[in-house]
Design a protein around this motif. Structure first.
Motif, PDB file in Angstrom:
ATOM      1  N   THR A   2      15.733 -32.262  -5.458  1.00 33.96           N
ATOM      2  CA  THR A   2      15.138 -32.603  -4.178  1.00 33.96           C
ATOM      3  C   THR A   2      15.248 -34.098  -3.941  1.00 33.96           C
ATOM      4  OG1 THR A   2      13.587 -30.795  -4.454  1.00 33.96           O
ATOM      5  CG2 THR A   2      13.067 -32.436  -2.785  1.00 33.96           C
ATOM      6  N   SER A   3      15.740 -34.492  -2.742  1.00 37.86           N
ATOM      7  CA  SER A   3      15.873 -35.909  -2.423  1.00 37.86           C
ATOM      8  C   SER A   3      14.522 -36.481  -2.040  1.00 37.86           C
ATOM      9  CB  SER A   3      16.871 -36.085  -1.267  1.00 37.86           C
ATOM     10  OG  SER A   3      16.405 -35.373  -0.113  1.00 37.86           O
ATOM     11  N   HIS A   4      14.336 -37.764  -2.327  1.00 36.89           N
ATOM     12  CA  HIS A   4      13.081 -38.427  -2.014  1.00 36.89           C
ATOM     13  C   HIS A   4      13.108 -38.896  -0.564  1.00 36.89           C
ATOM     14  CE1 HIS A   4      11.806 -38.652  -6.266  1.00 36.89           C
ATOM     15  NE2 HIS A   4      13.099 -38.791  -6.509  1.00 36.89           N
ATOM     16  N   PRO A   5      11.962 -38.877   0.097  1.00 39.21           N
ATOM     17  CA  PRO A   5      11.922 -39.464   1.442  1.00 39.21           C
ATOM     18  C   PRO A   5      12.135 -40.977   1.353  1.00 39.21           C
ATOM     19  CG  PRO A   5       9.725 -38.868   0.696  1.00 39.21           C
ATOM     20  CD  PRO A   5      10.674 -38.300  -0.302  1.00 39.21           C
ATOM     21  N   THR A   6      12.710 -41.516   2.402  1.00 36.33           N
ATOM     22  CA  THR A   6      12.963 -42.956   2.409  1.00 36.33           C
ATOM     23  C   THR A   6      11.658 -43.717   2.595  1.00 36.33           C
ATOM     24  OG1 THR A   6      13.292 -43.000   4.802  1.00 36.33           O
ATOM     25  CG2 THR A   6      15.223 -42.508   3.419  1.00 36.33           C
ATOM     26  N   LEU A   7      11.713 -45.022   2.289  1.00 36.07           N
ATOM     27  CA  LEU A   7      10.526 -45.855   2.473  1.00 36.07           C
ATOM     28  C   LEU A   7      10.104 -45.885   3.938  1.00 36.07           C
ATOM     29  CD1 LEU A   7      11.301 -48.893   0.124  1.00 36.07           C
ATOM     30  CD2 LEU A   7       9.639 -47.063  -0.231  1.00 36.07           C
ATOM     31  N   LEU A   8      11.083 -45.835   4.839  1.00 35.87           N
ATOM     32  CA  LEU A   8      10.759 -45.823   6.264  1.00 35.87           C
ATOM     33  C   LEU A   8      10.003 -44.545   6.634  1.00 35.87           C
ATOM     34  CD1 LEU A   8      10.942 -46.994   9.101  1.00 35.87           C
ATOM     35  CD2 LEU A   8      13.218 -45.922   9.320  1.00 35.87           C
ATOM     36  N   ALA A  14       2.564 -42.610   6.652  1.00 33.56           N
ATOM     37  CA  ALA A  14       1.292 -43.293   6.396  1.00 33.56           C
ATOM     38  C   ALA A  14       0.659 -43.776   7.686  1.00 33.56           C
ATOM     39  CB  ALA A  14       1.524 -44.464   5.437  1.00 33.56           C
ATOM     40  N   GLU A  15       1.489 -44.175   8.670  1.00 35.65           N
ATOM     41  CA  GLU A  15       0.974 -44.667   9.955  1.00 35.65           C
ATOM     42  C   GLU A  15       0.680 -43.539  10.936  1.00 35.65           C
ATOM     43  OE1 GLU A  15       4.009 -47.268  11.298  1.00 35.65           O
ATOM     44  OE2 GLU A  15       3.661 -48.785   9.723  1.00 35.65           O
ATOM     45  N   ARG A  39       4.101 -40.718  -4.339  1.00 37.47           N
ATOM     46  CA  ARG A  39       2.681 -40.888  -4.040  1.00 37.47           C
ATOM     47  C   ARG A  39       2.269 -42.340  -4.238  1.00 37.47           C
ATOM     48  NH1 ARG A  39       2.132 -35.875  -6.846  1.00 37.47           N
ATOM     49  NH2 ARG A  39       1.373 -36.955  -8.719  1.00 37.47           N
ATOM     50  N   ALA A  40       2.860 -42.997  -5.246  1.00 36.48           N
ATOM     51  CA  ALA A  40       2.582 -44.416  -5.456  1.00 36.48           C
ATOM     52  C   ALA A  40       3.116 -45.247  -4.294  1.00 36.48           C
ATOM     53  CB  ALA A  40       3.200 -44.875  -6.774  1.00 36.48           C
ATOM     54  N   ARG A  41       4.301 -44.898  -3.794  1.00 36.93           N
ATOM     55  CA  ARG A  41       4.854 -45.614  -2.636  1.00 36.93           C
ATOM     56  C   ARG A  41       3.962 -45.420  -1.414  1.00 36.93           C
ATOM     57  NH1 ARG A  41       9.762 -43.104  -4.541  1.00 36.93           N
ATOM     58  NH2 ARG A  41      11.019 -44.602  -5.736  1.00 36.93           N
ATOM     59  N   THR A  46      -0.080 -48.433   2.997  1.00 36.60           N
ATOM     60  CA  THR A  46      -1.192 -48.451   3.943  1.00 36.60           C
ATOM     61  C   THR A  46      -1.026 -49.604   4.919  1.00 36.60           C
ATOM     62  OG1 THR A  46      -2.467 -49.759   2.376  1.00 36.60           O
ATOM     63  CG2 THR A  46      -2.812 -47.379   2.326  1.00 36.60           C
ATOM     64  N   THR A  47      -1.445 -49.376   6.124  1.00 35.69           N
ATOM     65  CA  THR A  47      -1.320 -50.373   7.192  1.00 35.69           C
ATOM     66  C   THR A  47      -2.680 -50.956   7.513  1.00 35.69           C
ATOM     67  OG1 THR A  47      -1.638 -48.700   8.894  1.00 35.69           O
ATOM     68  CG2 THR A  47       0.624 -49.075   8.144  1.00 35.69           C
ATOM     69  N   ASP A  48      -2.656 -51.991   8.354  1.00 33.67           N
ATOM     70  CA  ASP A  48      -3.926 -52.575   8.781  1.00 33.67           C
ATOM     71  C   ASP A  48      -4.774 -51.535   9.491  1.00 33.67           C
ATOM     72  OD1 ASP A  48      -3.154 -54.979   7.735  1.00 33.67           O
ATOM     73  OD2 ASP A  48      -2.357 -55.757   9.641  1.00 33.67           O
TER      74      ASP A  48
END
Length: 261
Positions: A2-8, A14-15, A39-41, A46-48
């Protein structure tokens, strides 16, 4: 793989980005369940806005806790469970068997006393059920408390004996209470002692099978009581009961092992 989701994608998740389609949200959530790295990423994404929301929720909860009523204190009681309701069928069956044995002894005088022959075995089914994880719905809770072990087993064994001994005493009063009750207590102590090594259930079943094959069946065939149940054997049964009970207490630590259940 399974491929990981990108940081974007994780940042958009998260937003709570409204433009992120439901299929992508579902795919990310499924992946997060099994991937600690992602999960660590997510925790670092987290955003403001999300931090502000968490702070507001925490402040609101803190205010409600501070102004609300104090929780009602309840004493913490360690469950003792002297008696398990699942024992009732076993005890009822035992009392019924003792009653049937008394009837046979009365109306078939040519047979040896069936009450005396079965007296040593009378409490064993109840004792076996008293220390069984299958018979106690709260076994996981009980087994994790400090009161478990020999103390709990003795309490439950005492509850079984309190119900069985009166039936034996009534059924065997004409045979002599010593010959009825002492073998009963000796076999109970033997079950506990042997159960510390092989498990209480196995010990009870083994002793019942051995006594039935070695004593009960031959006595009924010969129509004669064995020497083991003659009046002169009462002191030996009393001594055996004391010795087995003392050895059982010496084996007390063994009853905290799962193999004794």
């Amino acid at each position: 793989m399974t491929s990981h989701p990108t940081l974007l994608e994780i940042s958009r998740y998260a937003e709570a980005d409204a433009t992120l389609d439901e299929a992508s949200v579902w795919s990310i959530e499924v992946h997060l369940e099994t991937c600690a790295d992602c999960r660590a990423r997510l925790a670092g994404s987290t955003t403001d806005r999300s931090r502000d929301m968490i702070a507001r929720v925490g402040a609101a909860l803190g205010e409600e806790i501070a102004t609300g009523p104090a929780p009602a204190g309840r004493p913490v009681r360690t469950p003792r469970r002297w008696f398990v309701t699942a024992l009732l069928p076993w005890v009822t069956m035992t009392v019924a068997v003792i009653g049937a044995a008394a009837v046979l002894t009365r109306f078939l005088p040519q047979l040896p006393s069936v009450v005396l022959l079965l007296a040593p075995l009378a409490p064993l089914p109840g004792v076996a059920a008293a220390w069984s994880r299958r018979a106690d719905p709260a076994w996981e809770l009980i087994s994790s408390t400090p009161v478990t072990g020999l103390t709990m087993l003795l309490r439950r064994t005492a509850a079984v004996l309190i119900l069985v001994i009166p039936a034996l005493a009534i059924a065997g009063r004409s045979q002599g209470l010593a010959l009825v009750l002492l073998p009963c207590l000796a076999f109970t102590a033997a079950t506990l002692l042997l159960g510390s090594a092989v498990g209480v259930q196995r010990a009870a079943i083994g002793l019942m099978a051995a006594w039935t094959l070695a004593v009960v069946a031959p006595s009924l065939v010969r129509a004669d009581l064995p020497v083991l149940l003659e009046p002169s054997s009462a002191p030996a049964w009393a001594l055996l009961t004391v010795v087995l009970t003392a050895l059982t207490f010496l084996r007390a630590p063994s009853f905290r092992r799962l193999t004794t259940f």
